[in-house]
Design a protein around this motif. Structure first.
Motif, mmCIF file in Angstrom:
data_model
loop_
_atom_site.group_PDB
_atom_site.id
_atom_site.type_symbol
_atom_site.label_atom_id
_atom_site.label_comp_id
_atom_site.label_asym_id
_atom_site.label_seq_id
_atom_site.Cartn_x
_atom_site.Cartn_y
_atom_site.Cartn_z
ATOM 1 N N ASP A 1 0.807 -1.221 0.000
ATOM 2 C CA ASP A 1 0.000 0.000 0.000
ATOM 3 C C ASP A 1 0.838 1.269 0.000
ATOM 4 O O ASP A 1 0.460 2.265 -0.607
ATOM 5 N N ARG A 2 1.970 1.274 0.671
ATOM 6 C CA ARG A 2 2.792 2.488 0.762
ATOM 7 C C ARG A 2 3.764 2.639 -0.402
ATOM 8 O O ARG A 2 4.014 3.737 -0.863
ATOM 9 N N ALA B 1 5.839 15.203 -0.701
ATOM 10 C CA ALA B 1 4.485 14.691 -0.956
ATOM 11 C C ALA B 1 4.335 13.289 -0.396
ATOM 12 O O ALA B 1 3.291 12.943 0.185
ATOM 13 N N PHE B 2 5.366 12.472 -0.550
ATOM 14 C CA PHE B 2 5.312 11.115 -0.021
ATOM 15 C C PHE B 2 5.213 11.147 1.503
ATOM 16 O O PHE B 2 4.469 10.375 2.101
ATOM 17 N N ARG B 3 5.948 12.058 2.130
ATOM 18 C CA ARG B 3 5.878 12.210 3.583
ATOM 19 C C ARG B 3 4.456 12.549 4.018
ATOM 20 O O ARG B 3 3.951 12.008 5.001
ATOM 21 N N GLU B 4 3.818 13.451 3.299
ATOM 22 C CA GLU B 4 2.436 13.815 3.639
ATOM 23 C C GLU B 4 1.506 12.604 3.536
ATOM 24 O O GLU B 4 0.631 12.415 4.371
ATOM 25 N N ASP B 5 1.701 11.774 2.514
ATOM 26 C CA ASP B 5 0.909 10.540 2.386
ATOM 27 C C ASP B 5 1.161 9.609 3.564
ATOM 28 O O ASP B 5 0.221 9.002 4.093
ATOM 29 N N LEU B 6 2.418 9.476 3.972
ATOM 30 C CA LEU B 6 2.732 8.637 5.130
ATOM 31 C C LEU B 6 2.044 9.153 6.385
ATOM 32 O O LEU B 6 1.450 8.381 7.143
ATOM 33 N N ARG C 1 -0.653 11.025 6.605
ATOM 34 C CA ARG C 1 -2.111 10.811 6.490
ATOM 35 C C ARG C 1 -2.495 9.368 6.795
ATOM 36 O O ARG C 1 -3.574 9.108 7.303
ATOM 37 N N SER C 2 -1.593 8.434 6.478
ATOM 38 C CA SER C 2 -1.892 7.022 6.720
ATOM 39 C C SER C 2 -1.573 6.612 8.157
ATOM 40 O O SER C 2 -1.801 5.464 8.537
#
Length: 117
Positions: A24-25, A77-82, A84-85
């Motif tokens: 998923d990540r 952006a990837f950090r923000e996704d992490l 949020r998850s």
């Protein structure tokens, strides 16, 4: 003789659950998920093997250093996704001219490095 990397190994508590998180990540594909281990493949064929307790490896999950890294286009952006998850991670660090990176923790507490090059 020239060698190629066969696989990186990471200790986890539950290979199937860890495989789902890495899928998923990071978009890794589970090629063989069993009780003792899960083998994941990236789009270029590189392997990550998640070793569970029944595999017999004497290493506990929760590695404080990053035995594996992942390259992404946009670290921020990837950090923000992490975040949020619900995955804990560091602020973006490094130098844009050299390398930007964050460290994150997988659900087993292993440190994972995410870089832009």
């Amino acid at each position: 003789m020239i060698a190629t990397l066969a696989s990186s190994f990471l200790p986890v508590h539950d290979p199937a659950a860890a495989a789902a998180w890495y899928r998923d990540r990071f978009g890794l594909e589970g090629t063989d998920v069993q009780e003792h281990a899960a083998v994941l493949r990236d789009r270029d064929g590189r392997l990550l093997t998640l070793m569970g307790p029944v595999s017999g490896i004497p290493v506990r999950p929760g590695l404080a250093w990053a035995p594996v890294s992942f390259r992404v286009e946009d670290v921020a952006a990837f950090r923000e996704d992490l975040l949020r998850s619900g995955s804990p991670c560091s602020p973006v660090q490094g130098d844009p001219g050299t390398c930007l990176f964050v460290t994150a923790a997988d659900p087993d507490g292993n440190t994972v490095l995410v870089v832009d090059r």
